[in-house]
Enzyme design. Structure first.
Site, mmCIF file in Angstrom:
data_model
loop_
_atom_site.group_PDB
_atom_site.id
_atom_site.type_symbol
_atom_site.label_atom_id
_atom_site.label_comp_id
_atom_site.label_asym_id
_atom_site.label_seq_id
_atom_site.Cartn_x
_atom_site.Cartn_y
_atom_site.Cartn_z
ATOM 1 N N CYS A 71 -0.585 2.434 10.557
ATOM 2 C CA CYS A 71 -0.080 3.626 11.235
ATOM 3 C C CYS A 71 0.776 4.395 10.221
ATOM 4 O O CYS A 71 1.668 3.807 9.595
ATOM 5 C CB CYS A 71 0.758 3.229 12.450
ATOM 6 S SG CYS A 71 1.609 4.628 13.220
ATOM 7 N N ASP A 116 -3.145 -1.325 12.312
ATOM 8 C CA ASP A 116 -4.049 -0.927 13.388
ATOM 9 C C ASP A 116 -5.380 -1.625 13.149
ATOM 10 O O ASP A 116 -5.853 -1.699 12.011
ATOM 11 C CB ASP A 116 -4.263 0.588 13.387
ATOM 12 C CG ASP A 116 -3.040 1.349 13.862
ATOM 13 O OD1 ASP A 116 -2.395 0.888 14.826
ATOM 14 O OD2 ASP A 116 -2.734 2.405 13.282
ATOM 15 N N GLU A 126 -25.091 0.709 -0.113
ATOM 16 C CA GLU A 126 -25.136 -0.718 -0.433
ATOM 17 C C GLU A 126 -24.051 -1.387 0.411
ATOM 18 O O GLU A 126 -22.899 -0.987 0.382
ATOM 19 C CB GLU A 126 -24.914 -0.911 -1.943
ATOM 20 C CG GLU A 126 -25.245 -2.287 -2.450
ATOM 21 C CD GLU A 126 -24.185 -3.303 -2.132
ATOM 22 O OE1 GLU A 126 -24.533 -4.344 -1.542
ATOM 23 O OE2 GLU A 126 -23.007 -3.062 -2.450
#
Length: 148
Positions: free
Chosen positions: A50, A57, A73
């Site tokens: 955050c 988070d 890839e």
């Protein structure tokens, strides 16, 4: 390094970088550019910080795309997504940046990114963003109307 595809991450010792770095993304030639597969990639362990509280988070990131000449890839994508670990950014900004970085790399026919972030304070944030070349604008609009 995989010489025939010029890939740096696949098959090599993995240094994990936890600072946002779009240069980690790699692509390889699409072996079937005449087909239109809708490819789904899912990262179940996405983490960022955050930007206000610096608290972690957690979320699940879904990436769906229809390739043109290049495909992402998967190990480089994993390392790229891991690079958000110590990056301070709002959920919506993370999703937008992921889309922009992948569009720059792949130049796909269609690409979408959806984030399903863990609830904070009882509110779950689930941003969705998509991109399409001119010929796929109708598909983009339908997907946006039916976003997860």
């Amino acid at each position: 390094m995989t010489p025939e595809l010029n890939l740096k991450s696949l098959g090599a010792k993995t240094p994990y970088i936890f600072e946002y770095n779009s240069q980690l993304l790699e692509a390889f030639p699409n072996p079937n550019p005449n087909l239109d597969p809708l490819i789904t990639l899912e990262c179940k362990e996405f983490t960022s910080l955050c930007p206000i509280t610096s608290q972690p988070d957690f979320g699940v990131i879904f990436i769906r795309y229809i390739p043109k000449d290049k495909m992402v890839e998967s190990k480089s994508l994993k390392l790229y997504l891991f690079s958000y670990r110590n990056h301070g950014s709002f959920h919506e900004s993370c999703i937008n940046t992921i889309l922009l970085d992948l569009v720059r790399l792949l130049e796909p026919k269609y690409l979408e990114v959806y984030g399903d972030f863990a609830s904070r304070g009882g509110i779950a944030i689930k941003p969705f963003v998509n991109y399409a070349i001119k010929e796929y604008q109708g598909f983009k609009e339908k997907r946006l109307l039916n976003a997860k």
